[in-house]
Motif scaffolding. Structure first.
Motif, PDB file in Angstrom:
ATOM      1  N   THR A  27      -4.606   9.535   8.970  1.00  0.00           N
ATOM      2  CA  THR A  27      -4.624   9.361   7.511  1.00  0.00           C
ATOM      3  C   THR A  27      -3.701   8.252   7.031  1.00  0.00           C
ATOM      4  N   VAL A  78       0.861  -1.179   0.000  1.00  0.00           N
ATOM      5  CA  VAL A  78       0.000   0.000   0.000  1.00  0.00           C
ATOM      6  C   VAL A  78       0.888   1.215   0.000  1.00  0.00           C
ATOM      7  N   ARG A  79       0.476   2.221  -0.735  1.00  0.00           N
ATOM      8  CA  ARG A  79       1.249   3.468  -0.746  1.00  0.00           C
ATOM      9  C   ARG A  79       0.331   4.586  -1.224  1.00  0.00           C
ATOM     10  N   VAL A  80       0.840   5.798  -1.220  1.00  0.00           N
ATOM     11  CA  VAL A  80       0.046   6.903  -1.763  1.00  0.00           C
ATOM     12  C   VAL A  80       0.327   7.004  -3.260  1.00  0.00           C
ATOM     13  N   PHE A 106      -3.480  -2.159   6.628  1.00  0.00           N
ATOM     14  CA  PHE A 106      -4.034  -3.398   6.114  1.00  0.00           C
ATOM     15  C   PHE A 106      -4.946  -3.993   7.170  1.00  0.00           C
ATOM     16  N   VAL A 116      -7.815  -2.313   2.772  1.00  0.00           N
ATOM     17  CA  VAL A 116      -7.089  -1.158   3.300  1.00  0.00           C
ATOM     18  C   VAL A 116      -8.101  -0.155   3.804  1.00  0.00           C
ATOM     19  N   LEU A 146       1.346  15.436   4.327  1.00  0.00           N
ATOM     20  CA  LEU A 146       1.451  14.475   3.228  1.00  0.00           C
ATOM     21  C   LEU A 146       2.521  13.424   3.529  1.00  0.00           C
ATOM     22  N   PHE A 166      -3.547   0.145  -3.508  1.00  0.00           N
ATOM     23  CA  PHE A 166      -2.853  -1.130  -3.564  1.00  0.00           C
ATOM     24  C   PHE A 166      -1.910  -1.106  -4.755  1.00  0.00           C
ATOM     25  N   PRO A 168      -2.895   4.671   6.147  1.00  0.00           N
ATOM     26  CA  PRO A 168      -3.674   3.463   5.885  1.00  0.00           C
ATOM     27  C   PRO A 168      -3.123   2.241   6.594  1.00  0.00           C
ATOM     28  N   PRO A 206      -4.872   5.987  -0.153  1.00  0.00           N
ATOM     29  CA  PRO A 206      -3.944   4.895  -0.417  1.00  0.00           C
ATOM     30  C   PRO A 206      -4.379   4.028  -1.602  1.00  0.00           C
ATOM     31  N   ARG A 208      10.353  -2.072   4.851  1.00  0.00           N
ATOM     32  CA  ARG A 208       9.144  -2.878   4.656  1.00  0.00           C
ATOM     33  C   ARG A 208       9.440  -4.334   4.994  1.00  0.00           C
ATOM     34  N   ALA A 232      -4.191  12.969  -2.981  1.00  0.00           N
ATOM     35  CA  ALA A 232      -2.816  12.632  -2.633  1.00  0.00           C
ATOM     36  C   ALA A 232      -2.746  11.717  -1.412  1.00  0.00           C
ATOM     37  N   THR A 233      -3.760  11.773  -0.560  1.00  0.00           N
ATOM     38  CA  THR A 233      -3.695  10.991   0.683  1.00  0.00           C
ATOM     39  C   THR A 233      -4.474   9.685   0.612  1.00  0.00           C
ATOM     40  N   ALA A 259       1.157  10.957   5.985  1.00  0.00           N
ATOM     41  CA  ALA A 259       0.202   9.996   5.420  1.00  0.00           C
ATOM     42  C   ALA A 259       0.933   8.882   4.680  1.00  0.00           C
ATOM     43  N   SER A 260       2.018   9.225   4.029  1.00  0.00           N
ATOM     44  CA  SER A 260       2.751   8.208   3.274  1.00  0.00           C
ATOM     45  C   SER A 260       3.721   7.446   4.156  1.00  0.00           C
ATOM     46  N   GLY A 294       0.190   0.120   6.860  1.00  0.00           N
ATOM     47  CA  GLY A 294       0.405  -0.182   5.451  1.00  0.00           C
ATOM     48  C   GLY A 294       1.831   0.037   4.984  1.00  0.00           C
ATOM     49  N   HIS A 295       2.478   1.047   5.513  1.00  0.00           N
ATOM     50  CA  HIS A 295       3.806   1.387   5.005  1.00  0.00           C
ATOM     51  C   HIS A 295       4.879   0.411   5.480  1.00  0.00           C
TER      52      HIS A 295
END
Lengths: 259, 259
Positions: free
Chosen positions: B214, A198-200, B218, B198, B54, A218, B216, A216, B76, A213-214, B57-58, B241-242
């Motif tokens: 913000t 998962v990423r932006v 899994f 997600v 931003l 797959f 995400p 997510p 990861r 932009a925020t 969030a990422s 998620g990240h």
DNA sequence: CAGTGGTCTAGACCACCAC
DNA sequence: TGGTGGTCTAGACCACTGC
């Protein structure tokens, strides 16, 4: 709005989400304007905007700039990794099978079908085990359900295997999809791997998938192997996270291991 | 900063990300304060704050309130759905296997181990096919790597199967993990399904996983079935998620289908 | 052209952290 | 106690939509 451990915008976001769940704001319908909501909650518009930013990140609403902010209406689409390829016989590709099951109108647009060089040392070259300078056939497409983009799917095939196969160079590859064509070439896929992250989304993906932009996405690297573990396709899926449920299943192969 | 089609805060976020990738801001080190960045870029602090939102969030940075904002440093973690259960023989559970492979120090905290009623009609009741009023054994835990939370894992077992099994009621279930205990009870898992979605984390998850609203996560519903398709465990994983890459692989079982 | 959301600012107060 | 990030406001200008 009383002061609590939680910020006002977070509380307002909760309240708006509750109204969406309770269908005070029904799917597809617009929210009141930010100015109106600012009045109602007795806060500045910036605070309302920040609350809505949360709803956007979670995919609960979608903003149409200059117009309004609407409640999302697409349901989550199940994507059964194994079965989708078996079911693809019914259609021209696995991607459209899921949408159809939910009675969504499915369309596909092709962005590129071409012979291309592959970035040396990149993910595609590694996945397909391409030698330096070896090209690939790429098929780039975007899939839609009910007019909304549901995924980007970029497939790469070793050029040495597909050559200029006529069917694969056309948008419509024919019955059974690309894997049937590969089978006809003597490289029918028999094993698959998928790596899911998962990423932006990047800028291009935000445009193509109509995302913020925020929100997510797959990213799925799907690799198909023919006999003797020869990689014959890698397909990179980029899919809005809020639209999908990925389903996997398998049998235990090590049940015999005792303590 | 000239005016362009892109907002200032998005451009600043790009620039900061570039500095992180280029190790101008190295992993684990703090960014300059928002006030300083506002000076440097010639914008207000709010704009810098939005840019950093931003990056948060990422998952590129992590804010320590009152202190500073630091570049994330955990890599990861690959999670191979199939192999993790085979490999669990090496440890006390599958969850710790992945972290150890990356030379991360892994710990587990148990939040609850108890007999509990299950929400009728809820996901757990459905997954385990529990009759109304039938209880479950729940094991709630949080896993950490290098002191950072990497996942919440809540496992449910039908009480009718596990009864008060002593090992399963303790934090440490012993060699081979819970599946070995189930096997001893005559319910060794032989088939598995996983449903992956997600979403944004709720308040409790934000606290437990040290996440932002913000960022995400899994959500994985992992269901284990014994012979005759009897569900014996559902484990709900909630994972930032990240931090993860999910890996699946399977063989084609329908290769024989010709057009 | 009026209404909408997007962005930006300057200034303010707060809770929290480290020293 | 000083610095940090979190939040909030009022006001402003903009681009875009839809009538």
């Amino acid at each position: 709005m009383v002061e609590t451990p939680k910020s006002q915008y977070a509380q307002i976001a909760d309240e708006l989400r509750a109204r969406i769940d309770g269908e005070t704001y029904a799917p597809g319908s617009p929210l009141p304007s930010e100015a109106r909501l600012a009045d109602e909650f007795g806060v500045s518009r910036v605070t309302i905007n920040k609350a809505i930013t949360l709803l956007r990140a979670s995919g609960d609403v979608k903003v149409r700039r200059g117009a309004d902010t609407r409640v999302r209406s697409l349901p989550r689409i199940p994507r059964d990794a194994k079965r989708r390829y078996a079911a693809r016989q019914e259609g021209t590709g696995a991607g459209e099978v899921e949408a159809r099951k939910l009675s969504l109108e499915s369309t596909t647009t092709y962005r590129e079908i071409a012979r291309v060089p592959v970035l040396a040392g990149g993910g595609v070259a590694k996945a397909l085990r391409l030698r330096k300078g070896e090209d690939a056939l790429v098929r780039r497409r975007v899939l839609y359900a009910n007019g909304e983009p549901t995924q980007i799917a970029d497939s790469y095939y070793p050029w040495s295997i597909v050559r200029g196969d006529k069917a694969l160079m056309r948008p419509e590859v024919g019955k059974g999809g690309s894997y049937s064509r590969l089978a006809e070439l003597g490289y029918g896929p028999v094993r698959f791997t998928e790596d899911v992250t998962v990423r932006v989304p990047d800028d291009a993906e935000q445009r193509a998938l109509e995302l913020e932009a925020t929100q997510p996405v797959f990213e799925i690297w799907h690799v198909a192997y023919a006999a003797d573990d020869v990689p014959v396709e890698v397909c990179i899926h980029v899919m809005p996270g809020h639209l999908w449920t990925l389903k996997y299943d398998w049998d235990d192969v090590s049940a015999q291991d005792g303590p």
